[in-house]
Structure formats: C-alpha cells, structure tokens
Design a protein around this motif. Structure first.
Motif, PDB file in Angstrom:
ATOM      1  N   TYR A 152       0.840  -1.190   0.000  1.00  0.00           N
ATOM      2  CA  TYR A 152       0.000   0.000   0.000  1.00  0.00           C
ATOM      3  C   TYR A 152       0.875   1.239   0.000  1.00  0.00           C
ATOM      4  CZ  TYR A 152       1.129   0.333   4.972  1.00  0.00           C
ATOM      5  OH  TYR A 152       1.792   0.437   6.172  1.00  0.00           O
ATOM      6  N   PRO A 154       0.135   5.884   0.392  1.00  0.00           N
ATOM      7  CA  PRO A 154      -0.883   6.930   0.548  1.00  0.00           C
ATOM      8  C   PRO A 154      -1.263   7.528  -0.802  1.00  0.00           C
ATOM      9  CG  PRO A 154       1.260   7.732   1.265  1.00  0.00           C
ATOM     10  CD  PRO A 154       1.420   6.265   1.007  1.00  0.00           C
ATOM     11  N   PRO A 321      -7.625   0.397   5.333  1.00  0.00           N
ATOM     12  CA  PRO A 321      -6.867  -0.701   5.952  1.00  0.00           C
ATOM     13  C   PRO A 321      -7.581  -2.046   5.879  1.00  0.00           C
ATOM     14  CG  PRO A 321      -6.712   1.258   7.321  1.00  0.00           C
ATOM     15  CD  PRO A 321      -7.681   1.579   6.214  1.00  0.00           C
ATOM     16  N   LEU A 332      -4.265   4.064  -0.468  1.00  0.00           N
ATOM     17  CA  LEU A 332      -5.181   4.418   0.609  1.00  0.00           C
ATOM     18  C   LEU A 332      -5.782   5.798   0.385  1.00  0.00           C
ATOM     19  CD1 LEU A 332      -3.064   3.158   3.629  1.00  0.00           C
ATOM     20  CD2 LEU A 332      -5.053   2.034   2.614  1.00  0.00           C
ATOM     21  N   GLN A 336      -6.508   7.608   5.506  1.00  0.00           N
ATOM     22  CA  GLN A 336      -6.599   6.180   5.841  1.00  0.00           C
ATOM     23  C   GLN A 336      -5.267   5.619   6.297  1.00  0.00           C
ATOM     24  OE1 GLN A 336      -9.300   4.317   6.022  1.00  0.00           O
ATOM     25  NE2 GLN A 336     -10.726   5.836   5.239  1.00  0.00           N
ATOM     26  N   ASP A 337      -4.154   6.206   5.803  1.00  0.00           N
ATOM     27  CA  ASP A 337      -2.842   5.686   6.206  1.00  0.00           C
ATOM     28  C   ASP A 337      -2.571   5.917   7.678  1.00  0.00           C
ATOM     29  OD1 ASP A 337      -2.958   8.364   5.448  1.00  0.00           O
ATOM     30  OD2 ASP A 337      -0.789   8.490   5.292  1.00  0.00           O
TER      31      ASP A 337
END
Length: 341
Positions: A152, A154, A321, A332, A336-337
């Motif tokens: 993942y 950002p 997540p 993300l 969200q990160d």
C-alpha cells in the motif's frame, strides 16, 4: 410469382372480411340497453361460506410458518433439501419455494425482500453445484499460492506507481464537497492501465447522475462500459421497523449500489482465456454491509474480480486498511494511512 401474389391478395381479402365482421359484432353490443335502475338496486345474493380445509392442507395465504409449528424433517429428503429445511423455517420441500409475501413484510415490518434470498452467502451459494464449488476453491487456492503479500501507499504518492501498468483497477471514489466527479476524471488512470485491462468503478445507487457521469469518465479514460455489477443490500441487523429507512428524494427506496465495469483494448472470451474467465460469478452481490463503516463495499468484489480477470497486476484506489489483500496494490484514501499507525 403471380400465384404467390394472388394468394397474398386472397389472404388480405379474408383479413378485411374478418375485421368488418368483428366491427359489426361490436356495433351490436353498443346498441344493447343498460339494465334498469330497479334491477341494479336489487340486493346481492350472499356467497356460501367456504368449505373447511383439511387439517393437513397448506396455509391459504403466504406467510412464515412459526418455528414451533414447523413439521418434522423428513428423513427421505435429499441432503440439499434437508439443509434448506434446517435453515429456513418457511421452506416447504414439496413446493420447492419460500412461502412469503415480501412486499407485505416490508410494509408491516420494514424487512427488505432481499433478506430472504436463499444461498446469498458465498459459502452456501453452490451447495447444489459441487463442480462449480470445486472450481472456485481451486481458483482461490491458486490466487493465494501465487500472489504477493499486500502492499500500500498513501494517495499523495499515487504518481510513484508510474510507469507500472495494471490489469485491473478498482476505484471507490470518496465523494464529498472537496472531491467531485471533476476531481475523479483527472486521476491518471490512462497512464496506469495496461492494454488490455479492466476498471471497476463504484458510481452510487443510481439516484443521481452517477451512472451517466461514470460512463462519461470511463470514456474519457479510454474505456468502454461492458458490464454492471450490483450490490443489493440487506437489513437483517439494521432494520428498525416500518418507515424507518433513510429519507430519500427518489421514487423508490434505494437498496443497491452500482459498479460499472469498463474494458480497454480487445478481449475475446473465445480466444483470450489466458486473461478472462467468463461466467464464473453473477453480476449481483447480496451483503448486509458494515455497520461500523457504511461506505465500505462488499469484500466479495475482490473475489469476483480475481475469478473473472486472470491478470495478476491489481490496483485499488481509495482503499482502506480493511481492504488490504494479497495480490493487490492499495492506494489508501485521504487519512486512511493514519489508521495503520
């Protein structure tokens, strides 16, 4: 040729005669006099009472049989029917149906009709199709054994993915006052997409302009819409009674979400079996939803994509997540990160 023309003219003449005869009968009906007012005021003859039903007859109106009154399970039923009898108290093996009035249940109790769809859960969907179930289990094992661990980054680092190309791109736009359709169409999807490739774009319930704008954006990215997956929501756990659905300006209660599928390049199902595996799943997903995250989409969508597209380069944009998954690169969404820290 002349004989054929004569037969056609004769058939046309017979048709005209039939039409005129029918019109003549209608004119005769129109000339009939209406019954007199004295006749209309006569009392109606009462209908005889209905005959009593045998004790072992099924109920005359649809409804769920209470669990305490459920008949004993017959031992001579096939395994699939025995499983249904144990799971659904209103299932009648002899009728092979669910005895229910779904519209009336919604009016009286607020229960959405899709709550009663049998086999909606993926673990029960192919109970009567062992070959199909085995195929999906083999595909799941293959994906798990050949896919890399989840990765993942950002959203602010989306440009770092270039010049990588992806076979599948899944997008769940976080629409708000600060993110609109205009912002969505500016994403660098064309530079991230392989040829051929697919994009899965969630566009909302269809109440607004989502379906139209979604098609426009797919075309701007160089895709053409080829399918539409529908997520049908249930309210088994969220139902609060009749009349408690969220207010809406649409004519009907919105209980679904649309995901447009766009295709780029040429993919033929007859010759490109290395890239697509068609008719493995349906285009309908039935899921309750996440009560802690109402914007979360069905996890089954990832399985549907993996079963359909055999490309191994998969990208999700605006993930969270909870959506991190083996074999996927997740970009993300904003903020969200921080939840991973």
């Amino acid at each position: 040729m002349i004989g054929f023309a004569n037969e056609l003219l004769a058939a046309h003449s017979r048709l005209i005669v039939d039409v005129r005869t029918e019109q003549k009968h209608r004119n005769q009906i129109y000339t009939l006099h209406s019954p007199s007012h004295e006749l209309l005021r006569l009392p109606l003859i009462p209908s005889p009472p209905p005959s009593p039903l045998p004790e072992d007859s099924p109920p005359t109106s649809p409804g769920i049989i209470p669990e305490s009154q459920s008949p004993p399970v017959k031992t001579d039923l096939p395994p699939a029917k025995r499983a249904r009898v144990a799971r659904y108290h209103n299932y009648v093996p002899e009728e092979e149906t669910i005895r229910n009035d779904y519209s009336q249940r919604y009016v009286d109790g607020g229960e959405w009709p899709q709550n009663w769809v049998m086999g909606a859960e993926s673990e029960h969907r192919f109970e009567e199709y062992p070959k199909q179930q085995r195929l999906l289990n083999l595909k799941k094992a293959s994906v798990n054994s050949h896919s890399l661990p989840p990765s993942y980054l950002p959203f602010t680092e989306l440009s770092r993915l270039q010049p990588s190309k992806f076979d599948v791109i899944l997008i769940d736009p976080p629409f708000s006052s600060s993110f609109t359709w205009d912002h969505l169409q500016e994403l660098p999807i064309p530079s991230l997409a392989a040829d051929p490739s697919f994009v899965f774009l969630w566009v909302g319930s269809g109440a607004g302009e989502g379906l139209e704008r979604g098609r426009e954006i797919l075309a701007k990215w160089g895709y053409r819409r080829c399918e539409d997956v529908v997520w049908v929501k249930t309210n088994r756990s969220s139902n609060r009674g009749p009349g408690t659905d969220p207010p809406t300006t649409s004519l009907l209660t919105r209980t679904k979400q649309h995901c447009l599928i766009g295709i780029r390049g040429t993919v033929r199902r007859s010759t490109d079996s290395w890239f697509v595996h068609c008719n493995v799943d349906t285009d309908v997903i039935i899921w309750e939803g996440d009560p802690l995250d109402p914007t979360r989409k069905p996890p089954e969508m990832y399985t549907l994509i993996e079963n359909f597209c055999l490309g191994v380069r998969r990208l999700e944009i605006f993930g969270r997540p909870s959506s991190l998954r083996r074999g996927w690169v997740t970009v993300l969404g904003q903020g969200q990160d921080e939840r991973l820290l």
